[in-house]
Design an enzyme around this catalytic site. Structure first.
Site, PDB file in Angstrom:
ATOM      1  N   ARG A   1       3.849   4.320  16.126  1.00 62.83           N
ATOM      2  CA  ARG A   1       2.770   5.421  15.387  1.00 62.83           C
ATOM      3  C   ARG A   1       1.328   4.300  15.930  1.00 62.83           C
ATOM      4  O   ARG A   1      -0.068   5.531  16.249  1.00 62.83           O
ATOM      5  CB  ARG A   1       2.815   5.433  14.257  1.00 62.83           C
ATOM      6  CG  ARG A   1       2.674   4.705  13.139  1.00 62.83           C
ATOM      7  CD  ARG A   1       0.874   5.097  12.693  1.00 62.83           C
ATOM      8  NE  ARG A   1       0.478   5.499  11.399  1.00 62.83           N
ATOM      9  CZ  ARG A   1      -0.020   3.856  10.644  1.00 62.83           C
ATOM     10  NH1 ARG A   1      -0.509   2.995  11.957  1.00 62.83           N
ATOM     11  NH2 ARG A   1      -0.461   3.309   9.571  1.00 62.83           N
TER      12      ARG A   1
ATOM     13  N   GLU B   1       0.639  -1.254  -0.252  1.00 62.54           N
ATOM     14  CA  GLU B   1      -0.161  -0.245   0.049  1.00 62.54           C
ATOM     15  C   GLU B   1       1.398   1.628  -0.408  1.00 62.54           C
ATOM     16  O   GLU B   1       2.168   1.299   0.300  1.00 62.54           O
ATOM     17  CB  GLU B   1      -1.255   0.158   1.507  1.00 62.54           C
ATOM     18  CG  GLU B   1      -1.700  -1.190   1.316  1.00 62.54           C
ATOM     19  CD  GLU B   1      -1.988  -0.865   2.749  1.00 62.54           C
ATOM     20  OE1 GLU B   1      -3.816  -2.646   2.666  1.00 62.54           O
ATOM     21  OE2 GLU B   1      -1.338  -1.367   3.516  1.00 62.54           O
TER      22      GLU B   1
ATOM     23  N   ASP C   1      -6.836  -4.757   8.809  1.00 66.76           N
ATOM     24  CA  ASP C   1      -7.375  -3.849   8.277  1.00 66.76           C
ATOM     25  C   ASP C   1      -7.067  -3.674   6.897  1.00 66.76           C
ATOM     26  O   ASP C   1      -6.035  -3.233   5.854  1.00 66.76           O
ATOM     27  CB  ASP C   1      -6.243  -2.834   8.824  1.00 66.76           C
ATOM     28  CG  ASP C   1      -4.971  -4.353   8.778  1.00 66.76           C
ATOM     29  OD1 ASP C   1      -4.564  -5.487   8.229  1.00 66.76           O
ATOM     30  OD2 ASP C   1      -3.906  -3.697   9.310  1.00 66.76           O
TER      31      ASP C   1
HETATM   32  P1  NAD Z   1       2.407 -10.838  13.943  1.00 69.04           P
HETATM   33  O1  NAD Z   1       1.802 -11.226  12.959  1.00 69.04           O
HETATM   34  O2  NAD Z   1       3.900 -10.000  14.313  1.00 69.04           O
HETATM   35  O3  NAD Z   1       1.376 -10.853  14.548  1.00 69.04           O
HETATM   36  C1  NAD Z   1       0.524 -11.448  14.755  1.00 69.04           C
HETATM   37  C2  NAD Z   1      -0.008 -12.617  16.021  1.00 69.04           C
HETATM   38  O4  NAD Z   1      -1.181 -13.370  16.583  1.00 69.04           O
HETATM   39  C3  NAD Z   1       0.338 -13.935  15.836  1.00 69.04           C
HETATM   40  O5  NAD Z   1       1.076 -13.432  16.912  1.00 69.04           O
HETATM   41  C4  NAD Z   1       0.107 -14.874  15.842  1.00 69.04           C
HETATM   42  O6  NAD Z   1       0.294 -16.036  16.636  1.00 69.04           O
HETATM   43  C5  NAD Z   1      -1.489 -14.643  16.109  1.00 69.04           C
HETATM   44  N1  NAD Z   1      -3.063 -14.712  16.257  1.00 69.04           N
HETATM   45  C6  NAD Z   1      -3.223 -14.934  14.474  1.00 69.04           C
HETATM   46  N2  NAD Z   1      -4.634 -15.322  15.099  1.00 69.04           N
HETATM   47  C7  NAD Z   1      -4.774 -15.710  15.661  1.00 69.04           C
HETATM   48  C8  NAD Z   1      -6.238 -15.382  16.722  1.00 69.04           C
HETATM   49  N3  NAD Z   1      -6.840 -16.417  16.249  1.00 69.04           N
HETATM   50  N4  NAD Z   1      -6.009 -15.275  17.886  1.00 69.04           N
HETATM   51  C9  NAD Z   1      -4.879 -14.520  19.018  1.00 69.04           C
HETATM   52  N5  NAD Z   1      -4.020 -14.744  18.271  1.00 69.04           N
HETATM   53  C10 NAD Z   1      -3.964 -14.673  16.689  1.00 69.04           C
HETATM   54  O7  NAD Z   1       2.148  -9.219  13.245  1.00 69.04           O
HETATM   55  P2  NAD Z   1       1.951  -8.030  13.459  1.00 69.04           P
HETATM   56  O8  NAD Z   1       3.340  -6.913  12.538  1.00 69.04           O
HETATM   57  O9  NAD Z   1       1.888  -7.936  15.594  1.00 69.04           O
HETATM   58  O10 NAD Z   1       0.797  -7.541  13.379  1.00 69.04           O
HETATM   59  C11 NAD Z   1      -0.874  -7.085  13.368  1.00 69.04           C
HETATM   60  C12 NAD Z   1      -1.866  -6.565  12.980  1.00 69.04           C
HETATM   61  O11 NAD Z   1      -2.161  -5.584  13.343  1.00 69.04           O
HETATM   62  C13 NAD Z   1      -1.741  -7.289  11.211  1.00 69.04           C
HETATM   63  O12 NAD Z   1      -3.154  -7.960  10.889  1.00 69.04           O
HETATM   64  C14 NAD Z   1      -1.332  -6.170  10.747  1.00 69.04           C
HETATM   65  O13 NAD Z   1      -2.201  -6.169   9.243  1.00 69.04           O
HETATM   66  C15 NAD Z   1      -2.460  -5.122  12.102  1.00 69.04           C
HETATM   67  N6  NAD Z   1      -1.838  -3.507  12.259  1.00 69.04           N
HETATM   68  C16 NAD Z   1      -2.472  -2.413  12.182  1.00 69.04           C
HETATM   69  C17 NAD Z   1      -2.354  -1.555  11.977  1.00 69.04           C
HETATM   70  C18 NAD Z   1      -2.754  -0.440  12.042  1.00 69.04           C
HETATM   71  O14 NAD Z   1      -3.091   0.799  11.916  1.00 69.04           O
HETATM   72  N7  NAD Z   1      -4.310  -0.353  12.185  1.00 69.04           N
HETATM   73  C19 NAD Z   1      -0.790  -1.279  11.870  1.00 69.04           C
HETATM   74  C20 NAD Z   1       0.558  -2.378  11.775  1.00 69.04           C
HETATM   75  C21 NAD Z   1      -0.752  -3.821  11.194  1.00 69.04           C
END
Ligand code: NAD
Length: 342
Positions: free
Chosen positions: A112, A56, A227
């Protein structure tokens, strides 16, 4: 020359200052920029979806400074040894269009996102909140926990992840920093009695990570992981019982928990609450839901804060990014001294 904060110097800046100080500064910049919402160009981010994930671009401008972030989201990446989210970003001077500041933003995005969550919770969560449940303990998780301690004084965490190694990593990283951490056997146990629930999972599907039955009156829900189109975390019934707050409605309608609710679903944008134009929480029994997707102005604020904080320090260096011949019309002169072949 364009100023640069690379990965090494970003890590050094955060580590030397402490993530909580960086997050605290960033909260104030995001707050200030959201309060001048109407000065910004706004658009939903430009997304390129593939079966692997999404790439993105997130642009915005306040007509003095232009910013964009490049970011990916690949939920299956950790299984292949890569991170789910990586990013870099740029600030540019609107008067001549030159890039002035370039930074790694994988770490900065974690800060952030956490700063935005904490800013929203500071406004919407019950002021007596003490316990946060955290579902998903991946890359973003520690930053979220630190932001909530910094902004709301949350010391007690109840955590659950489907991956026991991710929980162990989270406990290992945060226990020494003074948190009280309880590891739960499942989502329901983690959420029971919590004041704030952060969902931060990564799975490219319409998941029900948090069930309606687990959500009780007065909770603040900080839903981070839903997201992308086709990627959500909450039981839709939760949305019907909650007051839903978003960053920028046109983008959240595409990417957030509300993607199936349709345009008529009532939501409030964060800037409206910050400026007192719309109500936030009105009762201790309200369930407030921050349907976070991450918006370009937050990246603009994060880059602006970083640029100001590292100015004149050795956390920044220079990168020769713009070809600038002495005669602005003689670009060819920069390469004209080559020896003709043959
Ligand atoms: P990551 O892959 O490092 O961590 C995600 C964790 O979720 C993993 O440890 C995984 O085992 C766990 N998980 C998956 N399904 C699960 C479930 N059903 N129950 C419990 N745990 C579960 O990812 P990250 O970098 O920590 O990002 C997490 C999420 O946040 C991603 O989806 C990412 O796209 C999103 N994100 C959103 C924003 C925002 O501004 N809203 C910013 C950054 C990341």
């Amino acid at each position: 020359m364009t100023r640069l904060v690379d990965v090494h110097n970003m890590a050094r800046w955060i580590s030397d200052n402490g993530p909580e100080r960086c997050i605290a500064g960033m909260i104030e910049y995001i707050d200030a920029d959201f309060r001048r919402w109407e000065s910004f160009d706004k658009s939903a981010r430009v997304a390129s979806h593939t079966p692997f994930g999404v790439i993105e671009l997130m642009p915005t401008s306040d007509h003095e400074t232009y910013a964009f972030k490049y970011v990916n989201g690949h939920p299956s990446n950790p299984l292949r040894g890569y991170q789910t989210v990586t990013a870099f970003g740029v600030l540019a001077d609107v008067h001549n269009g030159y890039p002035t500041f370039l930074a790694e933003m994988t770490l900065l995005t974690a800060l952030r996102t956490a700063a935005t969550s904490a800013l929203v919770a500071r406004v919407l969560a019950r002021p007596d909140s003490k316990v946060m449940a955290m579902i998903g303990t991946g890359s973003q998780a520690e930053f979220q926990a630190l932001a909530f301690r910094q902004a709301l004084g949350i010391q007690t965490l109840r955590v659950y992840d489907v991956d026991p190694d991710a929980i162990a990593k989270f406990v290992r990283n945060l226990k020494p920093l003074g948190f009280s951490i309880e590891v739960a056997a499942d989502v329901s146990e983690a959420v029971r009695g919590a004041d704030i629930v952060t969902t931060c999972t990564a799975d490219k599907q319409l998941a029900t990570v948090l069930h309606d039955a687990d959500v009780t009156a007065g909770m603040h829900l900080n839903a981070i992981g839903g997201d992308c189109p086709g990627k959500t975390e909450l039981d839709p019934a939760i949305l019907d019982r909650s007051k839903v707050f978003v960053e920028y409605t046109p983008q959240t309608l595409i990417e957030g928990e509300i993607q199936h609710q349709g345009e008529d679903f009532p939501v409030t944008e964060l800037w409206e609450v910050l400026l007192g134009r719309k109500a936030g929480r009105t009762s201790a029994d309200d369930i407030t839901l921050f349907d976070s997707v991450g918006f370009a102005i937050e990246d603009f604020s994060a880059l602006r804060y970083l640029r100001d904080d590292v100015a004149g320090t050795n956390y920044e260096s220079e990168i020769d990014l713009v070809a600038a011949p002495d005669d602005p019309k003689d670009l060819f002169g920069m390469v004209g001294s080559f020896s003709p072949v043959g």
